[in-house]
Design a protein around this motif. Structure first.
Motif, mmCIF file in Angstrom:
data_model
loop_
_atom_site.group_PDB
_atom_site.id
_atom_site.type_symbol
_atom_site.label_atom_id
_atom_site.label_comp_id
_atom_site.label_asym_id
_atom_site.label_seq_id
_atom_site.Cartn_x
_atom_site.Cartn_y
_atom_site.Cartn_z
ATOM 1 N N HIS A 126 -5.465 2.264 0.289
ATOM 2 C CA HIS A 126 -4.934 3.347 -0.884
ATOM 3 C C HIS A 126 -6.458 4.185 -1.258
ATOM 4 O O HIS A 126 -7.529 3.213 -1.434
ATOM 5 N N ASP A 157 8.127 4.732 -4.919
ATOM 6 C CA ASP A 157 6.571 4.204 -4.310
ATOM 7 C C ASP A 157 6.294 3.031 -4.818
ATOM 8 O O ASP A 157 6.024 2.784 -5.857
ATOM 9 N N HIS A 158 5.928 1.970 -3.961
ATOM 10 C CA HIS A 158 5.726 0.433 -4.352
ATOM 11 C C HIS A 158 6.515 -0.020 -5.823
ATOM 12 O O HIS A 158 5.918 -0.389 -6.731
ATOM 13 N N HIS A 214 0.831 3.754 4.817
ATOM 14 C CA HIS A 214 0.407 3.897 3.690
ATOM 15 C C HIS A 214 -0.986 4.238 3.718
ATOM 16 O O HIS A 214 -1.777 3.921 4.605
ATOM 17 N N ASN A 220 2.304 8.160 4.069
ATOM 18 C CA ASN A 220 1.918 8.126 2.746
ATOM 19 C C ASN A 220 0.815 9.035 2.344
ATOM 20 O O ASN A 220 -0.370 8.428 2.668
#
Ligand code: G3H
Ligand code: 13P
Ligand code: ZN
Ligand code: NA
Length: 283
Positions: A179, A81-82, A207, A229
């Protein structure tokens, strides 16, 4: 049954459903996610951030996921992830991940393309899938003007140019999610999602899905989001259960007595998300 993420997402793209990109923070997260996904016969994408890999240890990530996938019939991808740079991505590929994200979204467009393309070449060479990101998935959008939103959100024409230039398997787009925990209610730009999906006709990733209502998630999935996500919602479910237990029994000291229920709370939340995304029964 570790599979490339592209296999999972191509099916979701074809049939218009989404698969969870669920973050593993420790063993209880991994087990809770697997419990939920297996119970609903759903494919699942286990994802580890660079921070989670530092916390768990790369060897433990690989061995724990191996233990989880050795005895399951559902398709599982292990995804970075990322990923922040080429070396980070290569470390995961060498260790056995079946998918990686290269997040060069903070770089200028041409640099994002160049780095993503380099990752795609290396990853596809060994059958590993690649997700990239275009646009800014950031803090809450409440304070931003329309002009700022236009600058931050994914530009549909750029998205088309980006996927053609890079050959990525999935594209994360910015349409108003963030996020972590939202200050207000998130407002998603569904029109932009619709336009992008029509133009690129491939798996799209959302996301920052924690804190987004079930109705909005369902709408996003119906408009072509194929990977959703979630990390914060599971962290909150786990921690809320642990706090409840300690409020009732402050004298507890055996971690199995609170981590176990925390793990069950994650499994419940995972099932709730899977039903919203429509991946139940798709394994
Ligand atoms: O998108 C970020 C994920 O929620 C992982 O966050 O770096 O705190 O593990 P983290
Ligand atoms: P949340 O913080 O909303 O759970 O987002 C997780 C995420 O996007 C991981 O890449
Ligand atoms: Zn993310
Ligand atoms: Na969020």
């Amino acid at each position: 049954n570790l599979v490339p993420m592209a296999d999972i997402l191509q099916d979701a793209h074809k049939k218009t459903y989404a698969v969870g990109g669920f973050n593993i923070n420790n063993m209880e997260f991994l087990q809770g996610i697997m419990m939920g996904a297996e119970e609903l016969n759903s494919p699942v994408i286990l994802q580890a951030s660079e921070g989670a890999i530092r916390y768990i240890g790369m060897d433990y990530v690989i061995k724990m996921v191996e233990a989880a996938t050795d005895k399951t019939d559902i398709p599982v991808a292990l995804h970075l992830d990322h990923g922040s740079d080429f070396e980070s991505v290569m470390k995961c590929i060498r260790a056995g991940f079946s998918s990686v994200m290269i997040d060069a979204s903070k770089k200028p467009f041409e640099e994002n393309i160049a780095l993503t393309k380099k990752v795609v070449e290396a990853a596809h060479n060994v059958g590993v899938s690649v997700e990239a990101e275009l646009g800014t998935i950031g803090g809450t959008e409440d304070d931003h003007t329309v002009d700022e939103k236009d600058a931050m959100y994914t530009d549909p024409d750029q998205a088309k140019e980006f996927i053609e230039a890079t050959g990525v398997d999935a594209l994360a787009i910015a349409i108003g999610t963030a996020h972590g925990v939202y200050k207000g209610d998130p407002e998603l730009d569904f029109g932009r999602l619709e336009t992008i999906k029509k133009l690129i006709d491939m798996p799209v990733v959302l996301h920052g899905a924690s804190g987004v209502s079930a109705a909005d998630l369902e709408k996003a999935v119906s408009l072509g989001v194929n990977k959703v996500n979630v990390n914060t919602d599971f962290q909150q479910s786990f921690t809320a259960r642990v706090k409840e237990i300690f409020a009732e029994k402050p004298e507890l000291y055996d971690p199995r007595k609170y981590c176990g229920p925390g793990r069950d709370a994650i499994a419940e939340k995972v099932k709730e998300k899977i039903r919203i995304l429509g991946s139940n029964g798709q394994a």
